[in-house]
Scaffold this motif. Sequence first.
Motif, mmCIF file in Angstrom:
data_model
loop_
_atom_site.group_PDB
_atom_site.id
_atom_site.type_symbol
_atom_site.label_atom_id
_atom_site.label_comp_id
_atom_site.label_asym_id
_atom_site.label_seq_id
_atom_site.Cartn_x
_atom_site.Cartn_y
_atom_site.Cartn_z
ATOM 1 N N GLU A 105 0.832 -1.209 0.000
ATOM 2 C CA GLU A 105 0.000 0.000 0.000
ATOM 3 C C GLU A 105 0.864 1.256 0.000
ATOM 4 O OE1 GLU A 105 -2.870 -0.139 3.099
ATOM 5 O OE2 GLU A 105 -3.777 -2.019 2.405
ATOM 6 N N LYS A 106 2.003 1.187 0.673
ATOM 7 C CA LYS A 106 2.922 2.334 0.673
ATOM 8 C C LYS A 106 3.478 2.559 -0.735
ATOM 9 C CE LYS A 106 5.834 2.276 4.033
ATOM 10 N NZ LYS A 106 7.042 1.931 4.839
ATOM 11 N N ALA A 107 3.799 1.473 -1.445
ATOM 12 C CA ALA A 107 4.313 1.583 -2.811
ATOM 13 C C ALA A 107 3.245 2.120 -3.762
ATOM 14 C CB ALA A 107 4.813 0.221 -3.293
ATOM 15 N N ILE A 108 1.983 1.726 -3.553
ATOM 16 C CA ILE A 108 0.885 2.248 -4.386
ATOM 17 C C ILE A 108 0.756 3.754 -4.194
ATOM 18 C CG2 ILE A 108 -1.624 2.215 -4.708
ATOM 19 C CD1 ILE A 108 -1.575 -0.758 -4.010
ATOM 20 N N HIS A 130 3.698 5.476 -6.023
ATOM 21 C CA HIS A 130 3.626 5.470 -7.485
ATOM 22 C C HIS A 130 2.490 6.354 -8.008
ATOM 23 C CE1 HIS A 130 4.198 3.881 -11.553
ATOM 24 N NE2 HIS A 130 2.875 3.783 -11.624
ATOM 25 N N TYR A 131 1.366 6.371 -7.302
ATOM 26 C CA TYR A 131 0.199 7.127 -7.778
ATOM 27 C C TYR A 131 0.001 8.409 -6.967
ATOM 28 C CZ TYR A 131 -1.205 3.104 -10.611
ATOM 29 O OH TYR A 131 -1.250 2.097 -11.563
ATOM 30 N N GLN A 132 1.103 9.014 -6.530
ATOM 31 C CA GLN A 132 0.970 10.222 -5.716
ATOM 32 C C GLN A 132 0.372 11.384 -6.503
ATOM 33 O OE1 GLN A 132 4.817 11.476 -4.325
ATOM 34 N NE2 GLN A 132 5.857 10.876 -6.215
ATOM 35 N N LYS A 133 0.492 11.345 -7.839
ATOM 36 C CA LYS A 133 -0.120 12.387 -8.667
ATOM 37 C C LYS A 133 -1.534 12.012 -9.108
ATOM 38 C CE LYS A 133 4.262 14.138 -10.494
ATOM 39 N NZ LYS A 133 5.051 14.421 -11.719
ATOM 40 N N GLU A 153 -4.209 10.398 -6.857
ATOM 41 C CA GLU A 153 -4.635 9.796 -5.595
ATOM 42 C C GLU A 153 -5.909 8.974 -5.740
ATOM 43 O OE1 GLU A 153 -4.931 12.782 -2.636
ATOM 44 O OE2 GLU A 153 -2.769 13.252 -2.619
ATOM 45 N N GLU A 154 -6.773 9.396 -6.649
ATOM 46 C CA GLU A 154 -8.017 8.646 -6.855
ATOM 47 C C GLU A 154 -7.723 7.235 -7.371
ATOM 48 O OE1 GLU A 154 -12.204 8.995 -9.396
ATOM 49 O OE2 GLU A 154 -10.832 10.711 -9.265
ATOM 50 N N LYS A 155 -6.810 7.135 -8.346
ATOM 51 C CA LYS A 155 -6.436 5.829 -8.880
ATOM 52 C C LYS A 155 -5.739 4.994 -7.796
ATOM 53 C CE LYS A 155 -5.620 2.734 -12.153
ATOM 54 N NZ LYS A 155 -4.849 3.091 -13.363
ATOM 55 N N GLY A 156 -4.888 5.639 -7.011
ATOM 56 C CA GLY A 156 -4.202 4.923 -5.938
ATOM 57 C C GLY A 156 -5.170 4.378 -4.902
ATOM 58 N N ALA A 157 -6.177 5.185 -4.531
ATOM 59 C CA ALA A 157 -7.164 4.741 -3.543
ATOM 60 C C ALA A 157 -7.980 3.569 -4.091
ATOM 61 C CB ALA A 157 -8.087 5.899 -3.174
ATOM 62 N N ALA A 158 -8.340 3.650 -5.377
ATOM 63 C CA ALA A 158 -9.116 2.562 -5.991
ATOM 64 C C ALA A 158 -8.299 1.273 -6.030
ATOM 65 C CB ALA A 158 -9.547 2.964 -7.400
ATOM 66 N N LEU A 159 -6.997 1.392 -6.291
ATOM 67 C CA LEU A 159 -6.138 0.205 -6.366
ATOM 68 C C LEU A 159 -5.945 -0.414 -4.980
ATOM 69 C CD1 LEU A 159 -4.809 -1.289 -8.646
ATOM 70 C CD2 LEU A 159 -2.712 -0.014 -8.249
ATOM 71 N N LYS A 160 -5.818 0.426 -3.957
ATOM 72 C CA LYS A 160 -5.720 -0.096 -2.590
ATOM 73 C C LYS A 160 -6.992 -0.860 -2.213
ATOM 74 C CE LYS A 160 -2.627 3.446 -0.669
ATOM 75 N NZ LYS A 160 -2.529 4.553 0.305
ATOM 76 N N ASP A 183 -2.600 -2.974 -13.549
ATOM 77 C CA ASP A 183 -2.524 -1.646 -12.927
ATOM 78 C C ASP A 183 -1.535 -1.635 -11.768
ATOM 79 O OD1 ASP A 183 -4.381 -0.574 -14.657
ATOM 80 O OD2 ASP A 183 -6.092 -0.951 -13.335
ATOM 81 N N MET A 184 -1.405 -2.773 -11.113
ATOM 82 C CA MET A 184 -0.567 -2.851 -9.927
ATOM 83 C C MET A 184 0.890 -3.193 -10.251
ATOM 84 S SD MET A 184 -1.281 -5.058 -6.508
ATOM 85 C CE MET A 184 -2.965 -4.554 -6.412
ATOM 86 N N LEU A 185 1.178 -3.523 -11.484
ATOM 87 C CA LEU A 185 2.516 -3.988 -11.817
ATOM 88 C C LEU A 185 3.621 -2.999 -11.427
ATOM 89 C CD1 LEU A 185 3.541 -6.607 -12.923
ATOM 90 C CD2 LEU A 185 3.481 -5.652 -15.233
ATOM 91 N N PRO A 186 3.504 -1.699 -11.772
ATOM 92 C CA PRO A 186 4.573 -0.758 -11.351
ATOM 93 C C PRO A 186 4.745 -0.668 -9.832
ATOM 94 C CG PRO A 186 3.254 0.182 -13.133
ATOM 95 C CD PRO A 186 2.532 -1.050 -12.680
ATOM 96 N N PRO A 187 3.651 -0.415 -9.057
ATOM 97 C CA PRO A 187 3.856 -0.366 -7.594
ATOM 98 C C PRO A 187 4.253 -1.720 -7.005
ATOM 99 C CG PRO A 187 1.517 -0.184 -8.128
ATOM 100 C CD PRO A 187 2.257 -0.043 -9.408
ATOM 101 N N LEU A 188 3.861 -2.804 -7.644
ATOM 102 C CA LEU A 188 4.223 -4.131 -7.148
ATOM 103 C C LEU A 188 5.732 -4.341 -7.248
ATOM 104 C CD1 LEU A 188 3.047 -6.774 -6.028
ATOM 105 C CD2 LEU A 188 2.824 -7.583 -8.379
ATOM 106 N N LEU A 189 6.313 -3.969 -8.382
ATOM 107 C CA LEU A 189 7.764 -4.094 -8.537
ATOM 108 C C LEU A 189 8.494 -3.139 -7.602
ATOM 109 C CD1 LEU A 189 8.030 -4.496 -12.415
ATOM 110 C CD2 LEU A 189 8.463 -6.231 -10.672
ATOM 111 N N LEU A 190 7.933 -1.934 -7.409
ATOM 112 C CA LEU A 190 8.525 -0.987 -6.465
ATOM 113 C C LEU A 190 8.502 -1.556 -5.053
ATOM 114 C CD1 LEU A 190 9.636 1.824 -5.750
ATOM 115 C CD2 LEU A 190 7.253 2.639 -5.623
#
Length: 738
Positions: free
Chosen positions: A389-392, A395-398, A400-407, A426-433
């Motif tokens: 969740e921290k990585a999401i 990655h989606y700090q710009k 936030e709506e997409k980040g909240a939906a992914l969480k 959708d989660m692939l970038p934050p997942l690798l991070l």
Amino acid sequence: MPNFCAAPNCTRKSTQSDLAFFRFPRDPERCRIWVENCRRADLEAKTSDQLNKHYRLCAKHFDPAMVCKTSPYRTVLKDTAIPTIFDLTSHLKNPHTRHRKRIKELTEEDIRKIKERRLASSIDQIASKKDAAEDGTTTNEDEPQLSTEEKAFREYLRSLFEAVVMLGKQSIPLMPLKASETELKPNNFQALLDYRMNAGDEALKKRFEATAVNSEYLSVTQQSQLLDICENTVREEMLMEVRESRFFSLVTGDLVEFANEKHLPLFLRFVNQQNVLREEFLDFVPFDGDEPALVERLEAQLTDRWGLSMEDCRGQAHKATGISTTKMKAVAILLMEKYPLALHMPCSHMALNIHLANSLPFPNVQVVMETLRRIGAFFQAQSTQDELEKAISTHYQKNEEKGAALKQACIPGWTEQHNVFDVLLDMLPPLLLCMDNIRDNEEGKFAASVVADGYSIAETLADFEIVVTIVILKNVLTFTRAFGRNLQGETLDVFFAANSLTAVLHSLNEVNDNIDVYHEFWYEEAVSVATMIEIPVKVPRLFLRKQRAADVGEIQAEPYFKEYVTMPVIHGIMQEVEDMFSETNLKALKCLSLVPAVMGQMKFNTTEENYADVYRNDLPNPDTLPAELHCWRIKWKHRGKEVRLPTTIHETLQLPDVKFFPNVNSFLKVLSTLPVLKLEDSKSDTASGRLQAYLDSMPPHQWNKSLAMLNVNTHVKHDLDVMVDKYCRLSYCIWSDE
């Protein structure tokens, strides 16, 4: 599980009273007299062993003088007891009701023979009593002739079985580690026996006080015998209900490994006598051998060992993963060739898109599916989930709506959902991070094994072939997502799903006909994702090496992935959908229009008669089906305004007047067993869920098949006295020599 009385017009069962239930005798002559007195024509063809194993009579059918209570928990019959008290007329008050236990009408010849046998029996009894009186001997028939030592031994066994059942229910292995027969080391079972003795268990105390100081309590062999008897007793209770129900479906789960041997968990789905859909775990079946050998093993288990008939199997579902998928598909085909009504369908426990992806035998797809399972297990720990969740958020700090939906989407179990490939992409970038952060482990809060697992998952995902495969699966399975979600929905959703399959196949065919256009868009999407996470776009190294060895010119990436990923996936998905939803399968699902809520949605303009031929032979009165269906529709069409239409098969079967529609009643029971339909209690615990919980609760080297059986089936009634009887018959001489 309750015992049901086999007597006609008797509905008593063991859960409703403290009545004793007695098995039919093994002696063929006595057993024949019991059947004769019961007037059950359907029991006459069965052997005394079959009757002894599967049928019982309650104490109400015996003269009270024939029933002896030897202890507060033990009731037995005299050796000469014959059932004589039966209700053979109450069914005549309602002649239109169908009775499962049909009463045989006696001819004059039958009556004459019965009188002759009873007269001969009476003469023999009088003669034997006279002889006994002349000899001056009398026998006390009020209770079994057990010596003090035998009674003490049975109490001792009862204590042992209580301990074994408790350990099984609590998921506690009898022995922490596998020990040889000669090793004398403390274990959980012995510790529990010590506790019981200290708490005042006199039967155990007396037994072990007489045991040599340097001998172990119970050998490994004896503990195994106790476990086997507990397991078989619990299983037999469930099988009695399956036999009473007649129709069932076969469901298998993921492979489980015991002692380096793979086993297939086996479940049976059936509707019990209370018209409740049940799915119970019955056993593990060895998975070795080829497909015909596995089919033969399954048949032997169900028919020879359990006394079921494969002719009554109405469905099959196999929750296979990995390399076992292909084998189980072949097994399903072989079973359907022998038993056409054992319809092969998806399992209600697994999302359709997951099932379709698992069914594809291509290595790249299987790598993706195995990685998904590893990801699901990896993020079960709260620490790794927090890191994700921290990585999401990073990655989606710009956005936030997409980040909240992914969480919100990556809740526990997201790797088993219908939209798993959309979420994964959708989660692939934050997942690798996230995996990179875990690998760095700057704060040292992750164990070395967690770091290693995270690194392995990241290395698998950071491969362009895997990225392309995820993108292709996401896009192709978009066309089946809504269809699959409806299949796991309410009865009305399943009915409409069955009627929407043509549209699904049309969409897949349209993709196949225009594969060049679709592949171009999908490949561009994969390249875009790979560029974002800095994964090089290239043909797999293994393929290039094979090309160079064959001295063939190099192939470009886009045509390679079209030929080896996109086309095989689309063709495989289309074939699997067509196989799993054949014309017969769809006919069966369209019969769900029998459910009143579905009828109402269709304005009572339904045509079940067109599909009823699938189960015609399962109906009690198939010739009257059209008239009965007409009455069924009229009943609900002209109901009162305050009457709510039942929405599920379960609700419909619970209606008190459904028994006046015997064909509809039977029809609904058969349909209910289809494995594609969800269980009524699917949101709570299920047999497959309890089995997985048992496997997750302890390390693999402590898994035990018998303990798993006891743990998964804690809700099943068990009779300790039956266990004691079985053990005494099995190995009384071994124990008495100790």
